[in-house]
Design a protein around this motif. Structure first.
Motif, PDB file in Angstrom:
ATOM      1  N   LEU A  24      -0.252  -3.849  -6.433  1.00 33.72           N
ATOM      2  CA  LEU A  24       0.506  -2.753  -5.868  1.00 33.72           C
ATOM      3  C   LEU A  24       0.282  -1.242  -6.109  1.00 33.72           C
ATOM      4  CD1 LEU A  24       4.013  -4.479  -6.417  1.00 33.72           C
ATOM      5  CD2 LEU A  24       2.849  -4.229  -4.349  1.00 33.72           C
ATOM      6  N   GLU A  27      -2.588  -0.401  -3.698  1.00 33.98           N
ATOM      7  CA  GLU A  27      -1.892  -0.076  -2.552  1.00 33.98           C
ATOM      8  C   GLU A  27      -1.778   1.330  -2.514  1.00 33.98           C
ATOM      9  OE1 GLU A  27      -2.043  -2.695   0.266  1.00 33.98           O
ATOM     10  OE2 GLU A  27      -3.762  -2.710  -0.727  1.00 33.98           O
ATOM     11  N   PHE A  33       0.193   2.101   0.733  1.00 33.05           N
ATOM     12  CA  PHE A  33       1.414   2.314   0.749  1.00 33.05           C
ATOM     13  C   PHE A  33       1.755   3.770   0.666  1.00 33.05           C
ATOM     14  CE2 PHE A  33       2.557  -2.207  -1.300  1.00 33.05           C
ATOM     15  CZ  PHE A  33       2.495  -2.846  -0.015  1.00 33.05           C
ATOM     16  N   ILE A  39       8.379  -0.534   0.268  1.00 38.45           N
ATOM     17  CA  ILE A  39       7.384  -1.593   0.051  1.00 38.45           C
ATOM     18  C   ILE A  39       8.076  -3.138   0.260  1.00 38.45           C
ATOM     19  CG2 ILE A  39       6.282  -0.259  -1.664  1.00 38.45           C
ATOM     20  CD1 ILE A  39       7.398  -2.331  -3.809  1.00 38.45           C
ATOM     21  N   LEU A  69       6.968   3.943  -8.500  1.00 40.61           N
ATOM     22  CA  LEU A  69       7.974   3.393  -7.534  1.00 40.61           C
ATOM     23  C   LEU A  69       9.539   3.811  -7.888  1.00 40.61           C
ATOM     24  CD1 LEU A  69       6.669  -0.224  -7.076  1.00 40.61           C
ATOM     25  CD2 LEU A  69       6.425   1.316  -5.541  1.00 40.61           C
ATOM     26  N   VAL A  79       7.946   4.044  -2.286  1.00 37.60           N
ATOM     27  CA  VAL A  79       6.710   4.516  -3.188  1.00 37.60           C
ATOM     28  C   VAL A  79       7.226   6.129  -3.511  1.00 37.60           C
ATOM     29  CG1 VAL A  79       4.395   5.377  -3.050  1.00 37.60           C
ATOM     30  CG2 VAL A  79       5.082   3.147  -1.821  1.00 37.60           C
TER      31      VAL A  79
END
Length: 248
Positions: A24, A27, A33, A39, A69, A79
């Motif tokens: 994550l 990303e 993201f 997400i 996050l 995000v």
């Protein structure tokens, strides 16, 4: 889905939650993201990776704690906006620092008044208690978003021309130089974690329990043995970080 599964190695000694967390993180860093993007849910990620939902939750929890996050109750996990990084190697104004990054700085005046110095404030400015001090309280913004609540205290006998001036969306340090002929050259600064009061949280547009950093700075003019200014600023911990470069 197959691409996502390939990054999870169930036979690895690396914990599964950490593998999900790093996936994550990557990303986010690579822009797959984007800031403010929702997400996939814990359930969706657990199904795609074919792992326990609690494992996914642990990965997301740690990224929330790190500020990458954030959660919105009843909606999901998003995000965060990237943090603004400020180096601590030189004395620059907030306005100049933002301009150097291509960000539009702003300053919304909450109050501006002349007050008698308390004992604590007098000690900071090395003046006598009850001496006049110019107090300027402003919300500092970056591209219109609140970043910090800044309380500046200056020795009034040296900055009288500033009193009553329009200090919206201007650099205090630039005004000191242009109007008062004062140039600040040295500062002593401390940084610590701080609690945010409800009224401060409202001004900064954050929750009352979200992270914040308290920055206290005492600034000096060239050749002066006594400070001109004491500043107490509360910065949003979710949008700001400080960088120190050290030589060994």
């Amino acid at each position: 889905m197959k691409e996502k599964k390939s990054v999870i190695d169930k036979n690895s000694v690396i914990p599964l939650y950490f593998q999900v967390k790093e996936y994550l993180r990557n990303e986010i860093i690579t822009g797959h993201f984007k800031p403010e993007q929702l997400i996939p849910s814990e359930r969706e990620l657990a199904e795609e990776f074919e792992i326990n939902r609690l494992t996914v939750r642990q990965a997301i929890n740690e990224l929330v704690q790190e500020g990458l996050l954030y959660r919105q109750r009843g909606v999901g996990t998003f995000v965060s906006q990237p943090k603004i990084e400020q180096p601590l190697t030189s004395l620059t104004s907030f306005s100049k620092d933002m301009q150097n990054r291509g960000i539009v700085p702003g300053a919304q005046v909450v109050s501006m008044k002349v007050i008698p110095a308390t004992k604590q404030l007098a000690s900071r400015l090395q003046i006598e208690p009850q001496e006049e001090v110019l107090e300027l309280v402003r919300v500092r913004t970056a591209d219109g978003e609140p970043m910090a609540l800044e309380r500046s205290y200056l020795r009034y006998d040296q900055v009288k021309p500033l009193y009553g001036m329009d200090m919206e969306n201007v650099s205090l340090y630039q005004k000191l130089e242009e109007v008062c002929g004062i140039r600040l050259v040295k500062a002593i600064q401390t940084i610590e974690v701080a609690s945010v009061y409800p009224e401060e949280a409202g001004i900064l547009e954050i929750g009352p329990h979200e992270p914040a950093m308290l920055i206290e700075r005492t600034t000096y003019t060239e050749g002066a043995d006594k400070p001109l200014e004491f500043v107490r600023s509360l910065y949003r911990g979710d949008r700001y970080k400080f960088k120190i470069e050290m030589n060994l």
